[in-house]
Motif scaffolding. Structure first.
Motif, PDB file in Angstrom:
ATOM      1  N   ALA A 126       0.815  -1.212   0.000  1.00  0.00           N
ATOM      2  CA  ALA A 126       0.000   0.000   0.000  1.00  0.00           C
ATOM      3  C   ALA A 126       0.848   1.261   0.000  1.00  0.00           C
ATOM      4  O   ALA A 126       0.320   2.353  -0.238  1.00  0.00           O
ATOM      5  CB  ALA A 126      -0.951   0.015   1.208  1.00  0.00           C
ATOM      6  N   ASP A 170      -1.412   2.222   4.488  1.00  0.00           N
ATOM      7  CA  ASP A 170      -2.287   1.291   5.205  1.00  0.00           C
ATOM      8  C   ASP A 170      -3.098   2.034   6.263  1.00  0.00           C
ATOM      9  O   ASP A 170      -2.911   3.237   6.492  1.00  0.00           O
ATOM     10  CB  ASP A 170      -1.492   0.113   5.781  1.00  0.00           C
ATOM     11  CG  ASP A 170      -0.655   0.452   7.009  1.00  0.00           C
ATOM     12  OD1 ASP A 170      -1.211   0.976   7.995  1.00  0.00           O
ATOM     13  OD2 ASP A 170       0.564   0.162   7.015  1.00  0.00           O
ATOM     14  N   ASP A 203     -11.382   2.103   3.795  1.00  0.00           N
ATOM     15  CA  ASP A 203     -10.484   1.043   3.348  1.00  0.00           C
ATOM     16  C   ASP A 203     -11.046   0.506   2.041  1.00  0.00           C
ATOM     17  O   ASP A 203     -12.204   0.075   1.996  1.00  0.00           O
ATOM     18  CB  ASP A 203     -10.423  -0.055   4.408  1.00  0.00           C
ATOM     19  CG  ASP A 203      -9.397  -1.135   4.111  1.00  0.00           C
ATOM     20  OD1 ASP A 203      -9.157  -1.416   2.914  1.00  0.00           O
ATOM     21  OD2 ASP A 203      -8.862  -1.715   5.074  1.00  0.00           O
ATOM     22  N   ASP A 240     -10.795  -2.139   0.679  1.00  0.00           N
ATOM     23  CA  ASP A 240     -11.263  -3.534   0.721  1.00  0.00           C
ATOM     24  C   ASP A 240     -12.714  -3.643   1.164  1.00  0.00           C
ATOM     25  O   ASP A 240     -13.255  -4.759   1.234  1.00  0.00           O
ATOM     26  CB  ASP A 240     -10.348  -4.429   1.549  1.00  0.00           C
ATOM     27  CG  ASP A 240     -10.449  -4.243   3.058  1.00  0.00           C
ATOM     28  OD1 ASP A 240     -11.442  -3.689   3.564  1.00  0.00           O
ATOM     29  OD2 ASP A 240      -9.510  -4.672   3.763  1.00  0.00           O
ATOM     30  N   THR A 276      -5.687  -5.036  -3.114  1.00  0.00           N
ATOM     31  CA  THR A 276      -5.666  -4.657  -1.701  1.00  0.00           C
ATOM     32  C   THR A 276      -5.042  -5.780  -0.892  1.00  0.00           C
ATOM     33  O   THR A 276      -4.914  -6.911  -1.370  1.00  0.00           O
ATOM     34  CB  THR A 276      -7.089  -4.324  -1.203  1.00  0.00           C
ATOM     35  OG1 THR A 276      -7.013  -3.717   0.091  1.00  0.00           O
ATOM     36  CG2 THR A 276      -7.976  -5.553  -1.154  1.00  0.00           C
ATOM     37  N   GLU A 312      -5.287   1.438   1.841  1.00  0.00           N
ATOM     38  CA  GLU A 312      -5.106   0.003   1.576  1.00  0.00           C
ATOM     39  C   GLU A 312      -5.179  -0.386   0.097  1.00  0.00           C
ATOM     40  O   GLU A 312      -5.431  -1.537  -0.229  1.00  0.00           O
ATOM     41  CB  GLU A 312      -6.089  -0.841   2.403  1.00  0.00           C
ATOM     42  CG  GLU A 312      -5.945  -0.675   3.906  1.00  0.00           C
ATOM     43  CD  GLU A 312      -4.733  -1.364   4.508  1.00  0.00           C
ATOM     44  OE1 GLU A 312      -3.996  -2.033   3.746  1.00  0.00           O
ATOM     45  OE2 GLU A 312      -4.510  -1.238   5.735  1.00  0.00           O
ATOM     46  N   LEU A 313      -4.931   0.558  -0.798  1.00  0.00           N
ATOM     47  CA  LEU A 313      -4.751   0.201  -2.203  1.00  0.00           C
ATOM     48  C   LEU A 313      -3.331  -0.320  -2.387  1.00  0.00           C
ATOM     49  O   LEU A 313      -2.361   0.409  -2.147  1.00  0.00           O
ATOM     50  CB  LEU A 313      -4.990   1.409  -3.105  1.00  0.00           C
ATOM     51  CG  LEU A 313      -4.491   1.292  -4.558  1.00  0.00           C
ATOM     52  CD1 LEU A 313      -5.184   0.158  -5.283  1.00  0.00           C
ATOM     53  CD2 LEU A 313      -4.651   2.605  -5.296  1.00  0.00           C
ATOM     54  N   THR A 360      -8.808  -1.278  -9.081  1.00  0.00           N
ATOM     55  CA  THR A 360      -8.864  -0.771  -7.710  1.00  0.00           C
ATOM     56  C   THR A 360      -8.447   0.686  -7.644  1.00  0.00           C
ATOM     57  O   THR A 360      -9.054   1.489  -6.927  1.00  0.00           O
ATOM     58  CB  THR A 360      -7.958  -1.613  -6.798  1.00  0.00           C
ATOM     59  OG1 THR A 360      -8.131  -2.996  -7.098  1.00  0.00           O
ATOM     60  CG2 THR A 360      -8.275  -1.371  -5.338  1.00  0.00           C
TER      61      THR A 360
END
Length: 315
Positions: free
Chosen positions: A55, A126, A241, A243, A253, A285-286, A296
Motif C-alpha cells: 500500500a 495502510d 479502506d 477492501d 488490496t 489500503e490500495l 482498484t
C-alpha cells in the motif's frame, strides 16, 4: 495566483490526459497557489500491514488513475474545483522502519496543514495512518463522529503484541477519547472473525455495524438514512479502506474478503452524505501490485473525488 479564483485542473483539450505530472485529478500543486481549501495528500506507508504489503505505492497509483476525472460531478451537482481551491499537497514522507515515529510525523504534519482551515483528503498507505489523522482532527474539532467503510472492524487490541497496526487504529482512537462514541459506525464489514468477542468489544467501544449484507438487503436509501441519523450535525471524519469493495471491484488490496459492496453502492452511499459536517477523510489500503487494469486504483480515485466534492459542498 493574484486573486481568490480557484485554479483548476490542467485543460485536457490542450494537454493530453496521459501527459504531464501526475497530480490528483491534474490539479495544481500546493506550491503553485496562495491558499488551499482542500488538499489531497499521500502517505506512502505500509509498515503496519499484517498480510500482503504494497500500500506504500497507493498514492502514486491513485494519482495516475485520477487523470480521467473531470471537473463537474453530476451526482452531486457541483464543480468542486471551482467551489474551492483544491490542490495536490504531495506526500508526507515517514519512517518506514519505525511505526511510532511515522505516526508522530503524520500527526504533526496534518496538524500543521490544517491549522489554517485547510481540510485533508488523504491517500494511503495502510490503515495505521487513520489514527494520527484522527488525532489531528480532534485537536481542531474535539471528539469527532466517524464512518468507517471497511471489510474489517480494525478495533483489535494488538497484533503480535504491537498496539499500532492497520488492524488497531480505532481501538486506540476510542481509548484516547478522540472519537464521539455516540456517532460511530462501520459500513461494509463481512467475513470471519477470531470470535464473537470481537463484536462484543467493538460494540463496547461505541460502534454500530452496517454489514455489506445489510446494504444489500436494506438498499442505499435506508442505509444512508440510518447513517445520517447516527451522525447528525457532528464534525464527521470518513475513513475508507478500499477492501470494503468486493474483490471483483477491488482486487488490489492487502486483505481481500469475499461478499463485499460494489463500487456503485459505495459511491451512492457517499453521495447520500451530502451536507453533513464533513471535516476530512482518507482512502487507504490500495496495493497496486495485486491490481488488474487499474480496477482498484480507478475505484479509489473516484472515492477520493467524491470526498473532495462533499468537502466542497460542506459547512
Amino acid at each position: 495566483m493574484t486573486d481568490q479564483t480557484p485554479i483548476g485542473p490542467v485543460d485536457s483539450s490542450k494537454v493530453p490526459r496521459f501527459a504531464g505530472f501526475a497530480t490528483f485529478a491534474r490539479l495544481p500543486r500546493i506550491d503553485e497557489v496562495e491558499r488551499a481549501d482542500v488538499a489531497v495528500v499521500g502517505i506512502p506507508f505500509d509498515s503496519g500491514v499484517s498480510y500482503r504489503p504494497g500500500a506504500r505505492f497507493g498514492p502514486a497509483a491513485v494519482r495516475e488513475a485520477s487523470r480521467l476525472l473531470r471537473p463537474y460531478h453530476p451526482g452531486l451537482d457541483v464543480s468542486p474545483f471551482a467551489e474551492k481551491q483544491v490542490v495536490d499537497a504531495g506526500d508526507i514522507a515517514v519512517n518506514p522502519f519505525n511505526i511510532g515515529e511515522a505516526i508522530e510525523t503524520i500527526q504533526d504534519t496534518a496538524e500543521r496543514m490544517t491549522a489554517d482551515g485547510t481540510r485533508l483528503v488523504t491517500i494511503g498507505g495502510d490503515h495505521t495512518i487513520a489514527l494520527p489523522l484522527l488525532r489531528a482532527a480532534a485537536k481542531l474539532h474535539g471528539p469527532v463522529a466517524m464512518l468507517h467503510f471497511d471489510a474489517h472492524l480494525d478495533t483489535w487490541d494488538t497484533y503480535f503484541g504491537a498496539p499500532y497496526t492497520h488492524g488497531t487504529p480505532f481501538r486506540r482512537a476510542s481509548e484516547e477519547g478522540i472519537l464521539d462514541t455516540e456517532a460511530l459506525s462501520h459500513v461494509g464489514t463481512r467475513g470471519p472473525l477470531y470470535g464473537k468477542r470481537d463484536l462484543e468489544e467493538d460494540r463496547r467501544l461505541g460502534f454500530g455495524i452496517v454489514t455489506s449484507g445489510d446494504v444489500l438487503k436494506r438498499g442505499i436509501d435506508e442505509t444512508v438514512d440510518a447513517l445520517r441519523q447516527r451522525i447528525g450535525d457532528r464534525p464527521l471524519y470518513i475513513s475508507i479502506d478500499i477492501d470494503v469493495l468486493d474483490p471483483a471491484h477491488a482486487p488490489g488490496t492487502g486483505t481481500p474478503e469475499a461478499g463485499g459492496m460494489t463500487s456503485r453502492e459505495l459511491l451512492e452511499i457517499l453521495r447520500g452524505l451530502r451536507d453533513l459536517n464533513l471535516i476530512g477523510g482518507d482512502v487507504v489500503e490500495l496495493a497496486p501490485a495485486y491490481d488488474h487494469a487499474e480496477i482498484t486504483a480507478i475505484a479509489a480515485s473516484h472515492v477520493a473525488y467524491d470526498l473532495v466534492s462533499l468537502l466542497s459542498l460542506g459547512k
